[in-house]
Design a protein around this motif. Structure first.
Motif, PDB file in Angstrom:
ATOM      1  N   ASN A 184       1.836  55.058 -13.693  1.00  0.00           N
ATOM      2  CA  ASN A 184       2.713  54.779 -12.549  1.00  0.00           C
ATOM      3  C   ASN A 184       2.189  55.431 -11.279  1.00  0.00           C
ATOM      4  OD1 ASN A 184       4.225  53.702 -14.610  1.00  0.00           O
ATOM      5  ND2 ASN A 184       5.931  55.118 -14.409  1.00  0.00           N
ATOM      6  N   LEU A 185       1.757  56.689 -11.387  1.00  0.00           N
ATOM      7  CA  LEU A 185       1.255  57.403 -10.215  1.00  0.00           C
ATOM      8  C   LEU A 185      -0.019  56.754  -9.692  1.00  0.00           C
ATOM      9  CD1 LEU A 185       1.818  61.118 -11.323  1.00  0.00           C
ATOM     10  CD2 LEU A 185       3.349  59.598 -10.035  1.00  0.00           C
ATOM     11  N   ALA A 186      -0.838  56.238 -10.603  1.00  0.00           N
ATOM     12  CA  ALA A 186      -2.070  55.571 -10.180  1.00  0.00           C
ATOM     13  C   ALA A 186      -1.771  54.261  -9.472  1.00  0.00           C
ATOM     14  CB  ALA A 186      -2.980  55.329 -11.389  1.00  0.00           C
ATOM     15  N   VAL A 187      -0.821  53.489  -9.994  1.00  0.00           N
ATOM     16  CA  VAL A 187      -0.494  52.200  -9.378  1.00  0.00           C
ATOM     17  C   VAL A 187       0.079  52.402  -7.976  1.00  0.00           C
ATOM     18  CG1 VAL A 187       0.928  50.115  -9.577  1.00  0.00           C
ATOM     19  CG2 VAL A 187      -0.185  51.054 -11.601  1.00  0.00           C
ATOM     20  N   ASP A 188       0.712  53.535  -7.729  1.00  0.00           N
ATOM     21  CA  ASP A 188       1.206  53.828  -6.378  1.00  0.00           C
ATOM     22  C   ASP A 188       0.069  53.847  -5.354  1.00  0.00           C
ATOM     23  OD1 ASP A 188       3.856  53.996  -7.115  1.00  0.00           O
ATOM     24  OD2 ASP A 188       3.841  56.173  -7.380  1.00  0.00           O
ATOM     25  N   VAL A 242       3.043  33.551 -14.255  1.00  0.00           N
ATOM     26  CA  VAL A 242       2.463  34.529 -15.186  1.00  0.00           C
ATOM     27  C   VAL A 242       2.503  35.919 -14.560  1.00  0.00           C
ATOM     28  CG1 VAL A 242       0.401  35.223 -16.456  1.00  0.00           C
ATOM     29  CG2 VAL A 242       0.986  32.793 -16.246  1.00  0.00           C
ATOM     30  N   GLY A 243       3.112  36.851 -15.260  1.00  0.00           N
ATOM     31  CA  GLY A 243       3.188  38.219 -14.766  1.00  0.00           C
ATOM     32  C   GLY A 243       2.147  39.135 -15.368  1.00  0.00           C
ATOM     33  N   ILE A 244       1.780  38.872 -16.632  1.00  0.00           N
ATOM     34  CA  ILE A 244       0.823  39.724 -17.346  1.00  0.00           C
ATOM     35  C   ILE A 244      -0.168  38.854 -18.102  1.00  0.00           C
ATOM     36  CG2 ILE A 244       0.507  41.516 -19.097  1.00  0.00           C
ATOM     37  CD1 ILE A 244       3.326  42.462 -18.587  1.00  0.00           C
ATOM     38  N   MET A 280       5.042  43.226  -9.244  1.00  0.00           N
ATOM     39  CA  MET A 280       5.922  43.113 -10.400  1.00  0.00           C
ATOM     40  C   MET A 280       6.001  44.440 -11.145  1.00  0.00           C
ATOM     41  SD  MET A 280       5.389  40.969 -13.917  1.00  0.00           S
ATOM     42  CE  MET A 280       4.302  42.312 -14.436  1.00  0.00           C
ATOM     43  N   PHE A 281       4.849  45.082 -11.343  1.00  0.00           N
ATOM     44  CA  PHE A 281       4.814  46.370 -12.031  1.00  0.00           C
ATOM     45  C   PHE A 281       5.708  47.379 -11.311  1.00  0.00           C
ATOM     46  CE2 PHE A 281       3.198  50.612 -12.775  1.00  0.00           C
ATOM     47  CZ  PHE A 281       2.947  50.634 -14.141  1.00  0.00           C
ATOM     48  N   LEU A 282       5.593  47.418  -9.995  1.00  0.00           N
ATOM     49  CA  LEU A 282       6.392  48.363  -9.223  1.00  0.00           C
ATOM     50  C   LEU A 282       7.869  47.997  -9.266  1.00  0.00           C
ATOM     51  CD1 LEU A 282       4.018  48.743  -6.139  1.00  0.00           C
ATOM     52  CD2 LEU A 282       4.394  50.422  -7.959  1.00  0.00           C
ATOM     53  N   GLN A 283       8.165  46.706  -9.261  1.00  0.00           N
ATOM     54  CA  GLN A 283       9.551  46.266  -9.245  1.00  0.00           C
ATOM     55  C   GLN A 283      10.281  46.640 -10.533  1.00  0.00           C
ATOM     56  OE1 GLN A 283      10.079  42.031  -8.813  1.00  0.00           O
ATOM     57  NE2 GLN A 283      12.214  42.229  -8.235  1.00  0.00           N
ATOM     58  N   ILE A 284       9.615  46.520 -11.673  1.00  0.00           N
ATOM     59  CA  ILE A 284      10.286  46.846 -12.933  1.00  0.00           C
ATOM     60  C   ILE A 284      10.249  48.332 -13.235  1.00  0.00           C
ATOM     61  CG2 ILE A 284       9.778  44.571 -13.905  1.00  0.00           C
ATOM     62  CD1 ILE A 284       7.605  45.874 -15.593  1.00  0.00           C
ATOM     63  N   LEU A 333       9.742  39.696 -19.249  1.00  0.00           N
ATOM     64  CA  LEU A 333      10.244  38.398 -19.699  1.00  0.00           C
ATOM     65  C   LEU A 333      11.655  38.144 -19.184  1.00  0.00           C
ATOM     66  CD1 LEU A 333       8.978  38.516 -23.394  1.00  0.00           C
ATOM     67  CD2 LEU A 333       8.049  37.103 -21.551  1.00  0.00           C
ATOM     68  N   ALA A 334      12.487  39.170 -19.203  1.00  0.00           N
ATOM     69  CA  ALA A 334      13.860  39.020 -18.725  1.00  0.00           C
ATOM     70  C   ALA A 334      13.894  38.668 -17.245  1.00  0.00           C
ATOM     71  CB  ALA A 334      14.650  40.302 -18.984  1.00  0.00           C
ATOM     72  N   ALA A 335      12.914  39.133 -16.490  1.00  0.00           N
ATOM     73  CA  ALA A 335      12.843  38.851 -15.054  1.00  0.00           C
ATOM     74  C   ALA A 335      12.298  37.462 -14.763  1.00  0.00           C
ATOM     75  CB  ALA A 335      11.988  39.902 -14.356  1.00  0.00           C
ATOM     76  N   GLY A 336      11.920  36.713 -15.802  1.00  0.00           N
ATOM     77  CA  GLY A 336      11.466  35.341 -15.616  1.00  0.00           C
ATOM     78  C   GLY A 336       9.963  35.159 -15.554  1.00  0.00           C
ATOM     79  N   HIS A 337       9.197  36.226 -15.785  1.00  0.00           N
ATOM     80  CA  HIS A 337       7.739  36.118 -15.801  1.00  0.00           C
ATOM     81  C   HIS A 337       7.252  35.790 -17.212  1.00  0.00           C
ATOM     82  CE1 HIS A 337       7.692  37.968 -11.806  1.00  0.00           C
ATOM     83  NE2 HIS A 337       8.489  38.907 -12.285  1.00  0.00           N
TER      84      HIS A 337
END
Length: 304
Positions: free
Chosen positions: A72-76, A110-112, A161-165, A186-190
């Motif tokens: 998470n810290l890296a994606v920031d 596609v999210g992932i 998307m990663f940050l949003q979830i 998946l629940a978010a529709g991706h």
């Protein structure tokens, strides 16, 4: 040159030699992606050596071993539309990241993307990849087999998307940390898709605690079930975890940790939509088919 569309995040902890080898391979990729290393508080001079050898690599010092939460810290620090993940004993094969970008650009649903995993010098396809290739789910309109899960260290995601979830939950530490993220995606529709044309090499490090990984996988599966699945599923996952702890001789220690975590797991409980539950049920039914048994028998050795 155009701005890069994809970055690579590498998670590491006290495996300096493997990390240096991985970074050399990543820097040689034709895509020339920005690289961010999430160091989980290594004590083996990792940070100093990486800074000296790879001044163009961004190093995020997590300050402690956060497990998967270090990502998470890296994606920031990521400033590209897409982010590819690997560990210090895995690396992306040339051309794979460019192909991933093309697919994600062309398929916004596609999210992932999960890459094909090549294991060891023999470059054998990991049985997990084979299972993904033969997913029973409907993949209409998708660029590959539809999945309900993925491998954290062999995936490409949309950064937003990663940050949003919210990324990975540090309370899970590591081991099956992807499961809840997959359910939320998946629940978010991706969609989650397997892509055999994207490949990642995995040379498993001997510096790993297989027994600890088994226990974390079992504990985290139970927590995820209580957070996102039906009560019947959660009870079964908890029973499997308790049995794992009993076999490992850590029933009291790990059992107490599991029960203590249920307080926050239940507080944050949010059932997945029925369409996601139906996807899970279809995958479980297919897993019990006779033609899957021989392949699944290989998975425990590859998951530790």
């Amino acid at each position: 040159m155009s701005e890069p569309s994809i970055s690579v995040v590498v998670l590491t902890y006290n495996r300096m030699a493997q990390l240096i080898d991985t970074l050399m391979r990543l820097r040689a990729l034709p895509e020339r992606p920005p690289i961010v290393v999430a160091d989980n508080g290594s004590t083996d001079d990792t940070v100093h050596r990486v800074a000296m050898l790879f001044p163009d690599v961004t190093i995020v010092q997590c300050g402690a071993n956060l497990g998967a939460g270090g990502r998470n810290l890296a994606v920031d620090c990521v400033r590209t539309d897409y982010v590819a993940f690997c560990d210090d004993d895995t690396w992306w094969k040339p051309g794979s990241l460019a192909h991933a970008v093309r697919l994600l650009d062309a398929y916004p649903q596609v999210g992932i993307l999960n890459a094909r995993i090549e294991v060891g010098e023999a470059r054998e396809t990991d049985p997990i990849s084979t299972l993904m290739q033969h997913s029973p789910l409907d993949a209409t309109g998708l660029p590959g087999p539809s999945l309900v899960g993925y491998m954290a260290g062999a995936s490409v995601m949309r950064t937003a998307m990663f940050l949003q979830i919210g990324g990975y939950d540090a309370r899970y530490f590591i081991g099956g940390e992807e499961e809840r993220v997959a359910l939320d995606v998946l629940a978010a529709g991706h969609a989650i898709v397997y892509c055999a044309a994207c490949a990642i090499a995995h040379h498993p490090s001997p510096l790993r605690d297989s027994a600890l990984r088994r226990r974390m996988l079992a504990r985290n599966a139970a927590w995820t079930a209580w957070q996102r699945l039906a009560v019947s599923d959660a009870c079964r996952a908890t029973a499997r975890a308790i049995e794992c702890f009993r076999k490992e001789g850590t029933l009291w220690q790990d059992g107490f940790a599991l029960l203590r975590g249920l307080r926050w797991a239940l507080r944050e409980r949010r059932r997945v939509p029925e369409r996601v539950a139906a996807m899970l049920a279809e995958v479980r039914l297919d897993a019990r088919a006779p033609h899957r048994e021989s392949l699944r028998s290989e998975l425990p050795q590859r998951q530790v």
